[in-house]
Scaffold this motif. Structure first.
Motif, PDB file in Angstrom:
ATOM      1  N   SER A  44       3.401  -2.917  -5.969  1.00 54.75           N
ATOM      2  CA  SER A  44       2.531  -3.322  -7.075  1.00 54.75           C
ATOM      3  C   SER A  44       1.261  -2.472  -7.106  1.00 54.75           C
ATOM      4  O   SER A  44       0.754  -2.132  -8.174  1.00 54.75           O
ATOM      5  CB  SER A  44       2.178  -4.803  -6.979  1.00 54.75           C
ATOM      6  N   SER A  45       0.754  -2.090  -5.942  1.00 55.52           N
ATOM      7  CA  SER A  45      -0.427  -1.233  -5.891  1.00 55.52           C
ATOM      8  C   SER A  45      -0.093   0.177  -6.343  1.00 55.52           C
ATOM      9  O   SER A  45      -0.871   0.827  -7.025  1.00 55.52           O
ATOM     10  CB  SER A  45      -0.998  -1.190  -4.482  1.00 55.52           C
TER      11      SER A  45
ATOM     12  N   ARG B  89       2.193   1.012  -8.489  1.00 56.45           N
ATOM     13  CA  ARG B  89       2.327   0.962  -9.958  1.00 56.45           C
ATOM     14  C   ARG B  89       0.952   0.908 -10.606  1.00 56.45           C
ATOM     15  O   ARG B  89       0.711   1.565 -11.611  1.00 56.45           O
ATOM     16  CB  ARG B  89       3.170  -0.239 -10.387  1.00 56.45           C
TER      17      ARG B  89
END
Length: 69
Positions: A56-57, A59
């Motif tokens: 998620s980071s 992205r």
């Protein structure tokens, strides 16, 4: 009381001037002294391993512009 500036914007006459602000800062500076500390030694690159970055980071960073949003 309000003073008209050349830019057309009014400024309250009781606002402090730069010299007054500098004096205030000089009087407050001793209250903000932080004791000196020894900086930690840099970590050699050979000791940096096992860093995991959540997808998620990844992205989030990939979707940002070059200078951040």
């Amino acid at each position: 009381m309000e003073t008209e500036l050349s830019s057309g914007h009014g400024v309250a006459a009781d606002l402090p001037g730069l010299e007054e602000l500098r004096g205030d800062c000089a009087r407050m500076a001793p209250h903000w002294v932080v004791p000196a500390r020894n900086a930690p030694a840099p970590v050699p690159p050979s000791r940096i391993h096992g860093v995991a970055i959540p997808s998620s980071s990844v992205r989030l960073i990939a979707d940002m512009s070059e200078y951040g949003d």
